[in-house]
Design a protein around this motif. Sequence first.
Motif, PDB file in Angstrom:
ATOM      1  N   UNK A 129      -3.891   8.789   6.142  1.00 11.95           N
ATOM      2  CA  UNK A 129      -3.937   7.612   7.008  1.00 11.95           C
ATOM      3  C   UNK A 129      -2.534   7.037   7.088  1.00 11.95           C
ATOM      4  N   UNK A 130      -1.991   7.005   8.286  1.00  6.92           N
ATOM      5  CA  UNK A 130      -0.667   6.423   8.494  1.00  6.92           C
ATOM      6  C   UNK A 130      -0.772   4.901   8.482  1.00  6.92           C
ATOM      7  N   UNK A 131       0.253   4.257   7.953  1.00  5.33           N
ATOM      8  CA  UNK A 131       0.258   2.806   7.823  1.00  5.33           C
ATOM      9  C   UNK A 131       1.379   2.216   8.674  1.00  5.33           C
ATOM     10  N   UNK A 132       0.991   1.305   9.541  1.00 11.10           N
ATOM     11  CA  UNK A 132       1.928   0.630  10.440  1.00 11.10           C
ATOM     12  C   UNK A 132       1.905  -0.869  10.159  1.00 11.10           C
ATOM     13  N   UNK A 149       5.484   2.749   8.422  1.00 12.79           N
ATOM     14  CA  UNK A 149       6.036   2.704   7.073  1.00 12.79           C
ATOM     15  C   UNK A 149       5.829   3.974   6.271  1.00 12.79           C
ATOM     16  N   UNK A 150       4.703   4.649   6.472  1.00 11.79           N
ATOM     17  CA  UNK A 150       4.375   5.822   5.666  1.00 11.79           C
ATOM     18  C   UNK A 150       2.901   6.126   5.760  1.00 11.79           C
ATOM     19  N   UNK A 151       2.334   6.671   4.685  1.00  8.53           N
ATOM     20  CA  UNK A 151       0.931   7.056   4.721  1.00  8.53           C
ATOM     21  C   UNK A 151       0.336   7.082   3.318  1.00  8.53           C
ATOM     22  N   UNK A 152      -0.976   7.116   3.257  1.00  5.81           N
ATOM     23  CA  UNK A 152      -1.732   7.289   2.016  1.00  5.81           C
ATOM     24  C   UNK A 152      -2.867   8.267   2.291  1.00  5.81           C
ATOM     25  N   UNK A 153      -3.523   8.692   1.224  1.00  2.82           N
ATOM     26  CA  UNK A 153      -4.706   9.531   1.351  1.00  2.82           C
ATOM     27  C   UNK A 153      -5.938   8.675   1.070  1.00  2.82           C
ATOM     28  N   UNK A 154      -6.813   8.535   2.044  1.00  2.00           N
ATOM     29  CA  UNK A 154      -8.079   7.831   1.836  1.00  2.00           C
ATOM     30  C   UNK A 154      -9.085   8.839   1.286  1.00  2.00           C
ATOM     31  N   UNK A 155      -9.511   8.636   0.053  1.00  3.23           N
ATOM     32  CA  UNK A 155     -10.386   9.617  -0.600  1.00  3.23           C
ATOM     33  C   UNK A 155     -11.835   9.158  -0.663  1.00  3.23           C
ATOM     34  N   UNK A 156     -12.091   7.899  -0.320  1.00  2.00           N
ATOM     35  CA  UNK A 156     -13.459   7.412  -0.380  1.00  2.00           C
ATOM     36  C   UNK A 156     -13.540   5.960   0.019  1.00  2.00           C
ATOM     37  N   UNK A 200       2.984   7.805   0.356  1.00  2.00           N
ATOM     38  CA  UNK A 200       4.264   8.357   0.781  1.00  2.00           C
ATOM     39  C   UNK A 200       4.894   7.375   1.754  1.00  2.00           C
ATOM     40  N   UNK A 201       6.203   7.223   1.644  1.00  2.00           N
ATOM     41  CA  UNK A 201       6.885   6.292   2.535  1.00  2.00           C
ATOM     42  C   UNK A 201       7.911   7.034   3.390  1.00  2.00           C
ATOM     43  N   UNK A 211       0.830  -1.204   0.000  1.00  2.00           N
ATOM     44  CA  UNK A 211       0.000   0.000   0.000  1.00  2.00           C
ATOM     45  C   UNK A 211       0.864   1.254   0.000  1.00  2.00           C
ATOM     46  N   UNK A 212       1.884   1.283   0.849  1.00  2.00           N
ATOM     47  CA  UNK A 212       2.743   2.458   0.960  1.00  2.00           C
ATOM     48  C   UNK A 212       3.581   2.654  -0.303  1.00  2.00           C
TER      49      UNK A 212
END
Length: 316
Positions: free
Chosen positions: A44-47, A89-96, A129-130, A24-25
């Motif tokens: 949303x941060x990803x762990x 690890x990083x993050x993504x944007x949850x848009x929907x 983003x990582x 995902x990251x």
Amino acid sequence: MTERNSWNYRNPCLTMHQPWASLLVYGIKRIEGRSWPAPIRGRLWIHAASKVPDEATVKAMEEFYKEIYAVDGIYDLKFPENYPVSRLLGCVQVVGCSKREELACWKEVSEGVRLEALTDFCWLCEQPQKLLVPFEMRGNQGVYDLERKIYEAAVRGLAPVESPLPIKFPLPNPRNPFSLKPGSIFARFPESKATEMEKSSTLSSAIAGAQAAATQFSKKDQSSHNDAIQNRNIINAKRIGQFESKSWENNKSPAGNFNKGSNRGTQLFVKQGQSSYSEHDGRISSHNQLPRAGSNQHLRPPSKIFTDAMRELRLS
């Protein structure tokens, strides 16, 4: 997009198993599948959880993404060199968020993205983003807030990721980040139907392997989400109880046990739904739970903290 999310998350984070977290990251995975709808929009941060992925699971997921990207003409995928655990690890944007059957027939996105619809609810993710240096931390259940110190350190170490096939999910209403939610796609395209695309034997095998790999965590995922909601309700109950206790003490009611009754009524609201709250007059009523303190005794109007807490309980 605002950093402020629903349910009063400031810096929401999600703990995921590997290899899904890194995929995902790194922008390879664009749909985060869950058995519950996305409660947030925005970052949303990803762990990565502590479980070390086995080689068969990693191979199954990499084969899955090779095949679905090939459907869109992308054949050169660069997978992560390793899949670290117990790391942010990083993050993504949850848009929907959409239902599986909606995403499967959504003609506005590519066929490869539609093939990622493997779970009940699909969180739609963009702009991965990582962290240049993933750092160790403990995870939690469901969606939770990063500690402030961790967030401040992490946000400085982010680097954009070049996705194999960048995607932009179109929002029905660009001014409303929650316009893309379960049911909205069918509402926009009522005649939409999922068409069964021709699948090669290797694609069908890859999809079956990905489904088998994902199902090992599906029950645990739902259990973790339910536990997270229960924990949040307990915290809210304590906050509400503390507020009411102070409010009743200041009210100087002639009834000696009025404060005790108020706390008890609040707990019953959270646990049994036997009390009701009116935002119009700022009062709490509990059916046969609170003793009367006289017709001229009323609660003070609730604070914003109390109102927000009650709103959160309704959402859950």
